[in-house]
Design an enzyme around this catalytic site. Structure first.
Site, short mmCIF file in Angstrom:
data_model
loop_
_atom_site.label_atom_id
_atom_site.label_comp_id
_atom_site.label_asym_id
_atom_site.label_seq_id
_atom_site.Cartn_x
_atom_site.Cartn_y
_atom_site.Cartn_z
N GLU A 128 24.89 23.29 -32.00
CA GLU A 128 24.63 24.25 -31.19
C GLU A 128 25.83 25.41 -31.94
OE1 GLU A 128 25.60 22.88 -27.45
OE2 GLU A 128 23.10 21.85 -26.95
C1 HEC Z 1 22.05 26.62 -28.79
C2 HEC Z 1 22.00 26.42 -27.61
C3 HEC Z 1 23.21 26.17 -27.07
C4 HEC Z 1 24.44 26.76 -26.83
C5 HEC Z 1 24.54 28.22 -27.55
C6 HEC Z 1 24.78 26.85 -25.53
N1 HEC Z 1 24.25 25.94 -24.74
FE1 HEC Z 1 24.37 25.13 -22.78
N2 HEC Z 1 22.89 23.94 -23.54
C7 HEC Z 1 21.96 23.43 -24.47
C8 HEC Z 1 21.54 22.78 -23.89
C9 HEC Z 1 19.72 22.66 -25.30
C10 HEC Z 1 21.79 22.20 -22.96
C11 HEC Z 1 21.36 20.47 -22.06
C12 HEC Z 1 21.93 19.54 -23.35
C13 HEC Z 1 21.70 18.16 -23.15
O1 HEC Z 1 21.04 18.08 -21.76
O2 HEC Z 1 21.79 17.64 -24.03
C14 HEC Z 1 22.48 22.71 -22.30
C15 HEC Z 1 23.20 22.49 -21.61
C16 HEC Z 1 23.72 23.64 -20.36
C17 HEC Z 1 24.47 23.10 -19.03
C18 HEC Z 1 24.23 21.74 -18.11
C19 HEC Z 1 23.80 23.00 -17.46
C20 HEC Z 1 22.69 21.87 -16.53
O3 HEC Z 1 21.69 21.76 -15.34
O4 HEC Z 1 23.13 20.60 -16.69
C21 HEC Z 1 26.15 23.96 -19.21
C22 HEC Z 1 26.16 24.86 -17.57
C23 HEC Z 1 25.74 24.76 -20.09
N3 HEC Z 1 24.77 24.25 -21.77
C24 HEC Z 1 26.45 26.28 -20.44
C25 HEC Z 1 26.94 26.36 -21.62
C26 HEC Z 1 27.93 27.04 -22.10
C27 HEC Z 1 29.64 27.71 -20.90
C28 HEC Z 1 28.08 27.01 -23.75
C29 HEC Z 1 28.89 27.69 -24.50
C30 HEC Z 1 30.21 27.13 -24.38
C31 HEC Z 1 26.52 26.78 -24.13
N4 HEC Z 1 25.79 26.35 -23.24
C32 HEC Z 1 25.78 27.26 -25.27
C33 HEC Z 1 22.22 24.81 -25.53
C34 HEC Z 1 23.39 25.96 -25.31
#
Ligand code: HEC
Ligand code: HEC
Length: 464
Positions: A231
């Site tokens: 990520e």
């Molecule tokens: C490269 C793409 C990417 C980036 C950059 C990213 N995310 Fe995500 N995010 C995801 C993915 C894919 C998941 C699900 C992963 C899993 O469930 O294993 C996720 C899950 C989440 C969730 C959970 C939502 C839920 O309903 O469970 C949150 C909140 C979140 N991210 C916030 C953030 C925050 C805050 C940042 C920055 C610090 C961030 N993400 C950066 C791809 C990204």
């Protein structure tokens, strides 16, 4: 048997009868008799004939009044009093829902609703709306300073190793949906991840986060993507803190949020991001307006879909204000087996390749029940983003989670249990109804943002 009221009535009636007869005789003697040139015997004859009529009418009336116990209530001797009382029930007996003065009835033509079909369980399902604020944990209360800081961090690409990605790259809150619209996310160096990015909208209401529910709070969650190699790819949290320290603009923001004496560290960074995320909520869907009392907010089709969503049992897992069994409102069943029933969908969409929170090789996955708010805006769907049509997701859910696949005999050789399934697959119409209902969970504000974002790209295309 005769009570006082009747005796009183009868005496009045008797006096009226005597007076009536006297009037009649006087009429015959001085008016009808002379005009009809009747002899005395003729006058007697006429008076007796008319008088007998009045007398018999009076007698009939008295009989009726006596047996009906006038001026009482029920005609006891002839009509058996039914053995029921009229009760004002707390619940509508047919639909099993709380009684209200405002009922909405919709004719289902050839499909009458059987009472037992609607009220599957004895306690009625109560639909709820989202509150206007997300709750914050005691150790990280909301302040506007933290929100301002958290928002800047959320949009800061310097927090990724090659400075190409911010949280908002995969969770586009400006464009609306709060996700990236891809089947699975792309991290730094264009690396493809294995899971679909869920929306960050209303994540603040979830009790556990990530598809497999492995984070217990937004604070804990926010630290994950920063150092996830596919990520944002930072080598360590210390490096993340260093990037923040490198940017002088952060110094006053952290001072405002946490006090000038508090050191900038990964915990404070996560707290600020989480505070910002607690403002990303959408209590403004047509569904919410409907439940708050605007009975015109949903179309007839959406109402049918809402009913199916309940009667089929989607609410068993997607319940409460955030349509998830893994929400802060009620977290009785945050994780569920998926897919439960074996179907050809499993192979077609590789539903069991990743088994989430279940042990590897268990054959069945275990997943956090996702919220369905704004789900119509966050395709493609499921943990692996393998399904690009919402209709298909509903078809899959109804068959793999609820067994609506037809009529089967299922013998479990492991458990020595025989089950007879008699759940016909949903018709296209039923599925479209449910999709229409899911669309009513889309926030008005997000739809507006999406329209604006689309408008600006359309303009950009025109400009080229
Ligand atoms: C490269 C793409 C990417 C980036 C950059 C990213 N995310 Fe995500 N995010 C995801 C993915 C894919 C998941 C699900 C992963 C899993 O469930 O294993 C996720 C899950 C989440 C969730 C959970 C939502 C839920 O309903 O469970 C949150 C909140 C979140 N991210 C916030 C953030 C925050 C805050 C940042 C920055 C610090 C961030 N993400 C950066 C791809 C990204
Ligand atoms: C037994 C629990 C259960 C039942 C019943 C259930 N679901 Fe789900 N639902 C889940 C789980 C768990 C997931 C996450 C699946 C995954 O990991 O991809 C999910 C995912 C979804 C998604 C995709 C969400 C997204 O963001 O990709 C939709 C849409 C959905 N369900 C709708 C429904 C509908 C409509 C019904 C009723 C026909 C239903 N569900 C019944 C547990 C359930």
């Amino acid at each position: 048997m005769l009570n006082l009221t009747i005796m009183n009535f009868l005496s009045v009636a008797l006096i009226a009868l005597v007076v009536g007869l006297a009037v009649l005789f006087t009429m015959v003697r001085y008016d009808l008799g002379p005009k009809g040139r009747l002899a005395k015997s003729g006058q007697w004859f006429l008076a007796t004939a008319l008088g007998t009529g009045i007398l018999s009418l009076a007698v009939k009336l008295m009989i009726i009044l006596t047996v009906t116990n006038f001026p009482g209530t029920v005609i006891e001797p002839f009509i058996e009093q039914p053995d029921v009382e009229l009760v004002v029930s707390e619940y509508d007996p047919l639909l099993g829902i709380p009684a209200s003065k405002r009922f909405l009835w919709q004719s289902l033509d050839s499909q009458p609703i059987a009472a037992n079909q609607v009220a599957r369980s004895s306690s009625p399902y109560v639909w709820q709306t989202l509150p206007d604020q997300a709750p914050a944990p005691e150790n990280n209360p909301m302040t506007s300073e933290k929100v301002v800081l958290g928002k800047r961090l959320f949009f800061d690409k310097n927090l990724s190793w090659d400075r190409t990605l911010s949280c908002s790259s995969c969770h586009d809150v400006i464009g609306g949906s709060g996700d990236d619209g891809l089947p699975t996310s792309r991290g730094i160096n264009n690396q493809l991840g294995g899971r679909n990015a869920p929306t960050v909208w209303n994540a603040a209401f979830q009790s556990v986060l990530f598809w497999d529910g492995r984070a217990a709070s937004l604070e804990e969650q926010a630290k994950g993507p920063l150092i996830n190699p596919i990520e944002m790819g930072m080598p360590s949290w210390e490096e993340v803190v260093q990037r923040v320290l490198d940017d002088p603009a952060y110094v006053p923001l952290f001072a405002d949020a946490f006090g000038a004496d508090t050191a900038i560290d990964i915990e404070r960074i996560a707290e600020a991001i989480a505070s910002y995320e607690r403002t990303l909520i959408t209590p403004d869907a047509p569904y919410d307006r409907f439940v708050r009392g605007d009975l015109d907010a949903l179309s007839a089709q959406q109402l049918r879909g809402m009913a199916s969503f309940q009667t089929l049992g989607c609410v068993n897992c997607h319940f409460g204000p955030n349509f998830s069994g893994a929400s802060l409102f009620d977290s009785r069943a945050p994780l569920r087996i998926f897919p439960i029933y074996p179907t050809p969908f499993e192979q077609q969409y590789e539903l069991t390749r990743d088994t989430g929170a279940a042990m590897a090789g268990s054959g069945r996955g275990s997943w956090r029940v996702p919220s369905l708010r704004n789900v119509a805006l966050t395709g493609p769907w499921l943990h692996n983003g393998s399904v690009s049509e919402l209709k298909e997701v509903v078809r899959i859910m109804s068959s793999v989670q609820l067994g609506h696949t037809g009529r089967y005999l299922v013998w479990s050789d492991d458990h020595k249990v025989m089950t007879k399934l008699d759940r016909p697959a949903l018709s296209d119409g039923e599925i479209e109804d449910i999709v229409a209902f899911l669309q009513s969970l889309s926030s008005d504000m997000l739809l507006e943002r999406i329209k604006l974002a689309k408008g600006s790209t359309d303009q950009a295309i025109v400009a080229h």
